[in-house]
Design a protein around this motif. Structure first.
Motif, PDB file in Angstrom:
ATOM      1  N   LYS A   1       5.728   8.647   4.859  1.00  0.00           N
ATOM      2  CA  LYS A   1       5.001  10.369   4.829  1.00  0.00           C
ATOM      3  C   LYS A   1       5.916  11.544   3.995  1.00  0.00           C
ATOM      4  CE  LYS A   1       4.728   9.567  10.261  1.00  0.00           C
ATOM      5  NZ  LYS A   1       5.642   9.848  11.059  1.00  0.00           N
ATOM      6  N   GLY A   2       5.647  10.985   2.557  1.00  0.00           N
ATOM      7  CA  GLY A   2       6.026  11.179   1.334  1.00  0.00           C
ATOM      8  C   GLY A   2       7.463  11.650   1.007  1.00  0.00           C
ATOM      9  N   LYS A   3       8.175  10.759   1.294  1.00  0.00           N
ATOM     10  CA  LYS A   3       9.479  10.484   1.190  1.00  0.00           C
ATOM     11  C   LYS A   3      10.214   9.269   0.651  1.00  0.00           C
ATOM     12  CE  LYS A   3      12.768   8.732   4.094  1.00  0.00           C
ATOM     13  NZ  LYS A   3      13.228   8.733   5.542  1.00  0.00           N
TER      14      LYS A   3
ATOM     15  N   GLU B   1       0.754  -1.014   0.092  1.00  0.00           N
ATOM     16  CA  GLU B   1       0.255  -0.222   0.129  1.00  0.00           C
ATOM     17  C   GLU B   1       1.134   1.266   0.031  1.00  0.00           C
ATOM     18  OE1 GLU B   1      -2.975   2.093   0.094  1.00  0.00           O
ATOM     19  OE2 GLU B   1      -3.493   0.092   0.001  1.00  0.00           O
ATOM     20  N   ALA B   2       2.252   1.160   0.314  1.00  0.00           N
ATOM     21  CA  ALA B   2       2.595   2.465   0.369  1.00  0.00           C
ATOM     22  C   ALA B   2       3.868   2.693  -0.477  1.00  0.00           C
ATOM     23  CB  ALA B   2       3.510   2.092   1.797  1.00  0.00           C
ATOM     24  N   GLY B   3       3.874   1.269  -1.037  1.00  0.00           N
ATOM     25  CA  GLY B   3       4.442   1.004  -2.536  1.00  0.00           C
ATOM     26  C   GLY B   3       5.667   2.143  -2.448  1.00  0.00           C
TER      27      GLY B   3
END
Length: 630
Positions: free
Chosen positions: A90-92, A84-86
């Motif tokens: 946190k945008g990084k 899911e995070a791929g």
């Protein structure tokens, strides 16, 4: 070959070797050695296994592994909450293995549960996944039931940290995949992280929330924490007894998998790894178990051996073994990893492995929504085209009975030899080195066109090929021969080719202390070259006198240097093993030009002077015929 053409070729080789993604791995993503050093505690378990339950289980080894030997090609799937995070947190962007997100970003269990709450792969279609794998020519499928994050991708009775309790998805994708595999007649199995669990407060690995051993901080003595601090062992054993073993037995009883795949055994003592294997055999004597559950430097208790991750070349292995390449550089899905290899890489890797007696379990990382990345799908579609034409040259084959060939590799099935020609000869003449049998028939596998075979004055088998290759990546020829197959053991170099590669992995290693790299790009070297008594040799033959350019490729650390001799025929050439190229330490150097007569030869490389820790990490020596393009 003109000098400028040779220089172009060397530049091309350098570029090929430099094709390493900027998608960097860190040292915690994988361990160079995943073996246990046996202690007294472990030796007691080894003795019990070798004299009892394990010895008994190996009586049916050949029967249970028969399907695996015949399969040769499978699909590995890393899929979980991390998908899911791929590869982003946190945008990084998070480099390296995307499935290691929790460890890399030191994410607490509470934070990870928030990510799990977003995991809702509504586009997941087990039937489509398995059908895609089947069409690509894969014969078995292994998926992560629980990776190092400790999250079960199925409803578990032994942990609430699972897909049923902590995600909105609620379905059981493992049951759906099992059913699809039965429908399409594919073998099915699970990857289970038995020794590494970042969720469980008792398990090794999580040193950012639980201060446990086995993590990146190397707490409590580092790798061998259980020997240095045995008082900590009961805590880890509690995890083994209350989560790891119960979940593994749960998977066996609930899904009846054909194969179980384990990893990172060095995180636990060998005795506990053997305890887990014993628990498996108490439930199922027929399930195949890979080679990363319980092993020492002297013995592997699995059903077959495993190479290192992401191999480009294969170091010598005896018996049954398996390699696990991945389409890019991460196993789990990463939106940032664009380093996908061409399909040709895998098309040649599969017969290369099969020709040496190994399997390929090719990994893809599906996205968090349950779909395959389009780049992965394109690779799989290309594999489907190739396996539909040539799959029979892989399935149920055994290792080549003949020496190495400069033009490609050979697989065997009964009286058939499959010649996988990666480099189609411009002269139209293909020399098949080493065979002394009578050949009864040769034809192209794609269109069944007959190929004329003859024997040269030197006794070599020569095939007259059409001008154009029927396949630009791997053209397969079928050769029927009398049984049993006999060989004189001579490896013939191609005197008309652009390149002959003498890999360090294929050399005869002389002297104690030399060992192999893991086989990744720029890591298919021999290392440990620390004294003048060590040397490497390659034996080969030439069908005619040839003038060769000699090129060496090696990896060198800044602090190391030295001098070496390359001896071939009556020639002795001196070289310097310094680091004169780049920060990666990859060096490609022209050493000399040599005239070699027809017949048998040995190329030998020896150390003259060693400054620093070791002489160099040699990758290969290339012999480039100067008349190849004339």
């Amino acid at each position: 070959m003109k000098n400028r053409e040779v220089k172009k070729l060397i530049v091309c080789l350098a570029l090929c070797l430099f094709t390493v993604s900027s998608f960097a791995q860190d040292t915690g993503d994988e361990d160079a050695s995943m073996k246990n050093a046996a202690t007294k505690r472990d030796n007691e378990m080894i003795e019990e296994a070798n004299n009892g339950w394990w010895k008994n289980s190996m009586q049916s080894h050949d029967q249970r592994i028969e399907w695996w030997r015949e399969a040769r090609f499978g699909m590995f799937i890393h899929w979980g909450v991390y998908s899911e995070a791929g590869g982003e947190w946190k945008g990084k962007k998070v480099d390296g293995y995307a499935e290691h997100l929790m460890r890399k970003e030191k994410i607490t269990k509470e934070e990870y549960l928030k990510l799990a709450a977003q995991f809702n792969p509504t586009k997941f279609d087990a039937d489509k996944w398995v059908k895609t794998a089947k069409n690509a020519g894969m014969h078995y499928l292994v998926i992560t039931a629980k990776h190092h994050d400790g999250f079960a991708m199925y409803p578990s009775d032994y942990s609430g940290f699972d897909i049923a309790d902590k995600t909105p998805f609620k379905r059981d994708p493992m049951a759906e995949l099992k059913a699809a595999c039965e429908k399409y007649e594919m073998k099915f199995g699970f990857y289970y992280s038995h020794a590494f669990d970042w969720e469980d407060p008792n398990a090794p690995g999580n040193d950012w929330e639980y201060n446990n051993p086995g993590g990146d901080k190397n707490l409590f003595g580092g790798r061998n924490w259980f020997d240095i601090h045995p008082e900590l062992l009961p805590k880890a054993q509690k995890y083994v007894t209350e989560k790891s073993i119960p979940q593994i037995q749960e998977l066996l009883k609930k899904y009846h998998p054909d194969i179980l795949w384990f990893d990172t055994p060095h995180k636990l003592p060998l005795s506990d790894n053997l305890k887990i294997l014993k628990a498996i055999r108490e439930v199922d004597q027929n399930v195949v178990v890979n080679g990363r559950l319980a092993r020492t430097s002297n013995q592997n208790f699995g059903d077959y051996a495993n190479t290192a991750d992401r191999p480009a070349e294969f170091f010598p292995l005896k018996g049954d073994w398996e390699a696990i390449p991945t389409t890019n550089e991460s196993y789990g899905y990463s939106k940032y990893d664009e380093s996908h290899k061409p399909a040709s890489h895998f098309i040649q890797l599969i017969p290369n492995a099969a020709s040496r007696g190994g399997n390929i379990l090719m990994n893809i990382g599906p996205k968090g929504d349950g779909t395959f990345d389009k780049k992965d799908q394109r690779i799989l579609d290309s594999m489907a085209i190739w396996t539909k034409k040539y799959g029979e040259s892989i399935y149920k084959t055994t290792a080549s009975p003949l020496p190495l060939q400069s033009w490609g590799v050979i697989t065997k099935k009964d009286s058939l030899l499959y010649l996988h020609v990666f480099n189609w000869p411009k002269t139209g003449k293909l020399l098949v080195g080493g065979i002394t049998n009578k050949v009864t028939e040769v034809y192209t596998m794609a269109d069944k066109k007959k190929i004329k075979a003859s024997v040269s004055q030197q006794g070599n088998l020569i095939l007259d090929l059409p001008k154009n290759s029927p396949d630009p990546v791997d053209a397969v020829l079928v050769m029927k021969v009398d049984q049993p197959i006999k060989s004189n053991g001579l490896r013939y170099l191609d005197v008309d080719a652009a390149l002959n590669r003498l890999l360090a992995f294929d050399a005869e290693l002389n002297g104690d202390g030399l060992s192999y790299g893991d086989g990744k790009t720029n890591k298919y070297y021999v290392t440990g070259w620390k004294n003048k008594n060590q040397f490497l040799t390659w034996d080969f033959a030439l069908s005619k006198a040839t003038n060769f350019k000699i090129v060496i490729k090696y990896i060198q650390e800044k602090e190391n240097s030295g001098e070496f001799n390359i001896t071939v025929g009556s020639h002795v050439f001196k070289g310097n093993a310094d680091n004169s190229t780049d920060k990666e330490g990859l060096n490609i150097k022209e050493i000399a030009i040599a005239d070699l007569p027809a017949g048998k030869h040995q190329l030998k490389i020896t150390a003259i002077k060693i400054s620093g820790v070791e002489l160099m990490r040699i990758l290969e020596i290339d012999l480039i015929p100067n008349n190849a393009n004339k």
